[in-house]
Motif scaffolding. Structure first.
Motif, mmCIF file in Angstrom:
data_model
loop_
_atom_site.group_PDB
_atom_site.id
_atom_site.type_symbol
_atom_site.label_atom_id
_atom_site.label_comp_id
_atom_site.label_asym_id
_atom_site.label_seq_id
_atom_site.Cartn_x
_atom_site.Cartn_y
_atom_site.Cartn_z
ATOM 1 N N THR A 89 13.009 -3.045 -4.044
ATOM 2 C CA THR A 89 13.088 -1.952 -5.020
ATOM 3 C C THR A 89 11.796 -1.155 -5.080
ATOM 4 O OG1 THR A 89 14.554 -3.354 -6.347
ATOM 5 C CG2 THR A 89 13.664 -1.371 -7.392
ATOM 6 N N ALA A 90 10.671 -1.853 -5.192
ATOM 7 C CA ALA A 90 9.351 -1.209 -5.286
ATOM 8 C C ALA A 90 9.383 -0.040 -6.263
ATOM 9 C CB ALA A 90 8.891 -0.748 -3.912
ATOM 10 N N ALA A 91 9.796 -0.313 -7.494
ATOM 11 C CA ALA A 91 9.899 0.731 -8.511
ATOM 12 C C ALA A 91 8.580 1.477 -8.668
ATOM 13 C CB ALA A 91 10.308 0.100 -9.846
ATOM 14 N N GLU A 92 8.668 2.801 -8.714
ATOM 15 C CA GLU A 92 7.509 3.691 -8.859
ATOM 16 C C GLU A 92 6.460 3.461 -7.768
ATOM 17 O OE1 GLU A 92 5.925 3.650 -12.807
ATOM 18 O OE2 GLU A 92 7.897 3.662 -13.750
ATOM 19 N N GLY A 93 6.915 2.926 -6.632
ATOM 20 C CA GLY A 93 6.010 2.740 -5.503
ATOM 21 C C GLY A 93 5.192 1.475 -5.551
ATOM 22 N N TYR A 94 5.478 0.583 -6.501
ATOM 23 C CA TYR A 94 4.708 -0.653 -6.642
ATOM 24 C C TYR A 94 5.493 -1.847 -6.104
ATOM 25 C CZ TYR A 94 1.219 1.666 -9.529
ATOM 26 O OH TYR A 94 0.223 2.493 -9.981
ATOM 27 N N ASP A 95 4.980 -2.445 -5.034
ATOM 28 C CA ASP A 95 5.503 -3.678 -4.465
ATOM 29 C C ASP A 95 4.455 -4.743 -4.760
ATOM 30 O OD1 ASP A 95 6.293 -5.816 -2.941
ATOM 31 O OD2 ASP A 95 6.574 -4.689 -1.087
ATOM 32 N N LEU A 96 4.803 -5.714 -5.609
ATOM 33 C CA LEU A 96 3.795 -6.634 -6.134
ATOM 34 C C LEU A 96 4.053 -8.082 -5.719
ATOM 35 C CD1 LEU A 96 3.531 -5.143 -9.746
ATOM 36 C CD2 LEU A 96 2.102 -4.633 -7.752
ATOM 37 N N ILE A 97 4.342 -8.294 -4.446
ATOM 38 C CA ILE A 97 4.666 -9.653 -4.004
ATOM 39 C C ILE A 97 3.547 -10.338 -3.231
ATOM 40 C CG2 ILE A 97 7.128 -9.095 -3.915
ATOM 41 C CD1 ILE A 97 6.842 -9.209 -0.817
ATOM 42 N N THR A 98 2.528 -9.600 -2.803
ATOM 43 C CA THR A 98 1.421 -10.209 -2.067
ATOM 44 C C THR A 98 0.097 -9.650 -2.571
ATOM 45 O OG1 THR A 98 1.343 -8.523 -0.320
ATOM 46 C CG2 THR A 98 2.857 -10.386 0.008
ATOM 47 N N TYR A 99 -0.983 -10.314 -2.220
ATOM 48 C CA TYR A 99 -2.306 -9.856 -2.630
ATOM 49 C C TYR A 99 -2.576 -8.442 -2.144
ATOM 50 C CZ TYR A 99 -7.358 -9.285 -2.741
ATOM 51 O OH TYR A 99 -8.622 -8.785 -2.954
ATOM 52 N N GLN A 100 -2.326 -8.200 -0.842
ATOM 53 C CA GLN A 100 -2.613 -6.889 -0.256
ATOM 54 C C GLN A 100 -1.856 -5.784 -0.974
ATOM 55 O OE1 GLN A 100 -1.939 -9.665 1.477
ATOM 56 N NE2 GLN A 100 -3.935 -10.009 2.450
ATOM 57 N N LYS A 101 -0.616 -6.069 -1.356
ATOM 58 C CA LYS A 101 0.196 -5.041 -1.999
ATOM 59 C C LYS A 101 -0.175 -4.866 -3.471
ATOM 60 C CE LYS A 101 4.030 -5.528 1.223
ATOM 61 N NZ LYS A 101 5.456 -5.885 1.427
ATOM 62 N N ILE A 102 -0.573 -5.929 -4.115
ATOM 63 C CA ILE A 102 -0.958 -5.839 -5.522
ATOM 64 C C ILE A 102 -2.222 -5.013 -5.693
ATOM 65 C CG2 ILE A 102 -1.862 -7.183 -7.471
ATOM 66 C CD1 ILE A 102 0.106 -9.402 -6.630
ATOM 67 N N VAL A 103 -3.199 -5.222 -4.792
ATOM 68 C CA VAL A 103 -4.477 -4.514 -4.943
ATOM 69 C C VAL A 103 -4.463 -3.143 -4.265
ATOM 70 C CG1 VAL A 103 -5.743 -6.678 -5.109
ATOM 71 C CG2 VAL A 103 -5.499 -5.567 -2.875
ATOM 72 N N LYS A 104 -3.341 -2.775 -3.655
ATOM 73 C CA LYS A 104 -3.271 -1.495 -2.944
ATOM 74 C C LYS A 104 -3.513 -0.323 -3.874
ATOM 75 C CE LYS A 104 -0.324 1.059 0.292
ATOM 76 N NZ LYS A 104 0.983 1.078 1.000
ATOM 77 N N LYS A 105 -2.970 -0.396 -5.071
ATOM 78 C CA LYS A 105 -3.204 0.651 -6.064
ATOM 79 C C LYS A 105 -2.980 0.060 -7.454
ATOM 80 C CE LYS A 105 1.500 2.611 -5.958
ATOM 81 N NZ LYS A 105 2.267 3.877 -5.861
ATOM 82 N N GLY A 106 -3.585 0.688 -8.429
ATOM 83 C CA GLY A 106 -3.420 0.217 -9.795
ATOM 84 C C GLY A 106 -4.427 -0.834 -10.206
ATOM 85 N N ILE A 107 -5.333 -1.211 -9.304
ATOM 86 C CA ILE A 107 -6.367 -2.195 -9.615
ATOM 87 C C ILE A 107 -7.740 -1.591 -9.329
ATOM 88 C CG2 ILE A 107 -7.397 -4.408 -8.986
ATOM 89 C CD1 ILE A 107 -4.860 -4.840 -10.465
ATOM 90 N N VAL A 108 -8.628 -1.652 -10.299
ATOM 91 C CA VAL A 108 -10.017 -1.238 -10.112
ATOM 92 C C VAL A 108 -10.863 -2.492 -10.152
ATOM 93 C CG1 VAL A 108 -11.931 0.168 -10.959
ATOM 94 C CG2 VAL A 108 -9.583 0.983 -11.208
ATOM 95 N N ALA A 109 -11.322 -2.950 -8.997
ATOM 96 C CA ALA A 109 -12.073 -4.199 -8.921
ATOM 97 C C ALA A 109 -13.275 -4.165 -9.855
ATOM 98 C CB ALA A 109 -12.536 -4.449 -7.487
ATOM 99 N N GLY A 110 -13.384 -5.179 -10.711
ATOM 100 C CA GLY A 110 -14.502 -5.259 -11.627
ATOM 101 C C GLY A 110 -14.296 -4.527 -12.934
ATOM 102 N N ASN A 111 -13.141 -3.878 -13.120
ATOM 103 C CA ASN A 111 -12.930 -3.104 -14.339
ATOM 104 C C ASN A 111 -11.458 -3.128 -14.735
ATOM 105 O OD1 ASN A 111 -12.872 -1.230 -16.435
ATOM 106 N ND2 ASN A 111 -14.466 0.027 -15.512
ATOM 107 N N SER A 112 -11.084 -4.127 -15.511
ATOM 108 C CA SER A 112 -9.688 -4.243 -15.939
ATOM 109 C C SER A 112 -9.276 -3.098 -16.854
ATOM 110 C CB SER A 112 -9.473 -5.578 -16.655
ATOM 111 O OG SER A 112 -10.316 -5.684 -17.793
ATOM 112 N N LYS A 113 -10.223 -2.593 -17.645
ATOM 113 C CA LYS A 113 -9.895 -1.533 -18.600
ATOM 114 C C LYS A 113 -9.443 -0.249 -17.915
ATOM 115 C CE LYS A 113 -12.951 -3.312 -22.211
ATOM 116 N NZ LYS A 113 -14.132 -3.061 -23.077
ATOM 117 N N ASN A 114 -9.851 -0.040 -16.676
ATOM 118 C CA ASN A 114 -9.428 1.144 -15.930
ATOM 119 C C ASN A 114 -8.393 0.812 -14.865
ATOM 120 O OD1 ASN A 114 -10.928 2.959 -17.335
ATOM 121 N ND2 ASN A 114 -12.507 3.270 -15.789
ATOM 122 N N SER A 115 -7.768 -0.347 -14.980
ATOM 123 C CA SER A 115 -6.753 -0.773 -14.017
ATOM 124 C C SER A 115 -5.371 -0.584 -14.614
ATOM 125 C CB SER A 115 -6.964 -2.237 -13.626
ATOM 126 O OG SER A 115 -8.191 -2.415 -12.950
#
Length: 253
Positions: A89-115
């Motif tokens: 499905t990858a709703a809204e372009g987010y495929d969250l099944i692996t590390y590589q895919k989770i950190v691909k977008k939507g994650i700001v390393a070191g800053n959860s408040k901006n993730s």
């Protein structure tokens, strides 16, 4: 500049500021150094610390949150479900099944408040993840996500083939329910019943155990759908708890 122009400019700047919260989050470089955490990363939530067999697989020697045993299961159980953020499905372009895919977008390393991926877990309303009718992720679990991000969103892999400490007398409520809640019921609950499976409530769990599906799935036996997923398996210690409970006749204790 007239008054109207000043107002419009202020509105534009406000919009840009708000938008940045949800547009940041490009690829994460797990090797990046010098990250300054924005939250306390030294203490794990009490619920995880007391998770049966959990102490051996929650952090590594540097007190960094394990991704494979702590973080990935949360995404799989609460986000990467059928019809949402799985690969199909990858709703809204987010495929969250692996590390590589989770950190691909939507994650700001070191800053959860901006993730973005963290922020949609803690907001209320229709944009919340997981969306209604599923229950929101508990504050302890979202705190873990924040800690992992603030520590650099690293792919920390911890060993699962450890025996740990197994209770002499296994209790369904004390030992099995917390494991099911952490790894399974995010998608296998009375509302969503992913795959037609509901693991909330003693009667449902016992029936799955009687059918052999519960043990076959958590041990990744051929012919059963692996749970929590093909890439994530409960620790040997946690699996041992389920086996002992089944061998004892599946008491509601």
């Amino acid at each position: 500049m007239n008054t109207l122009a000043k107002i419009l400019m202020g509105m534009t700047l406000t919009f840009i500021t708000i938008s940045c919260l949800y547009e940041k989050g490009g690829p994460v470089d797990p090797t990046v150094t010098g990250i300054v955490p924005t939250t306390d990363t030294t203490n794990l939530p009490a619920s995880l610390d007391s998770l049966p067999c959990g102490k051996t697989v929650t952090t590594n020697a540097q007190n960094q949150v394990c991704f494979n045993t702590v973080i990935l299961p949360l995404f799989l159980a609460n986000c990467a479900t059928s019809g949402c953020h799985d690969s199909k499905t990858a709703a809204e372009g987010y495929d969250l099944i692996t590390y590589q895919k989770i950190v691909k977008k939507g994650i700001v390393a070191g800053n959860s408040k901006n993730s973005k991926l963290y922020n949609v877990m803690i907001i209320t309303g229709e944009d919340r993840m997981s969306p209604a009718p599923s229950s929101p992720m508990s504050s302890d679990k979202t705190k873990l996500i924040a800690q992992w991000i603030d520590q650099g969103a690293k792919n920390i892999v911890c060993e699962t083939s450890t025996t740990g400490t197994t209770a002499q007398t296994v209790s369904y409520s004390k030992h099995l329910v917390p494991v099911l809640d952490y790894y399974c019921t995010g998608c296998h609950n009375s509302n969503t019943k992913s795959g037609g499976i509901n693991l909330t409530g003693y009667a449902n769990v016992k029936q799955m155990a009687i059918d052999g599906v519960l043990y076959g799935s958590i041990t990744h036996q051929i012919g059963y759908k692996p749970m929590p997923s093909t890439d994530v398996k409960l620790t040997d210690c946690q699996i041992g708890l389920f086996k002992q409970w089944i061998d004892l006749g599946m008491p509601n204790n």
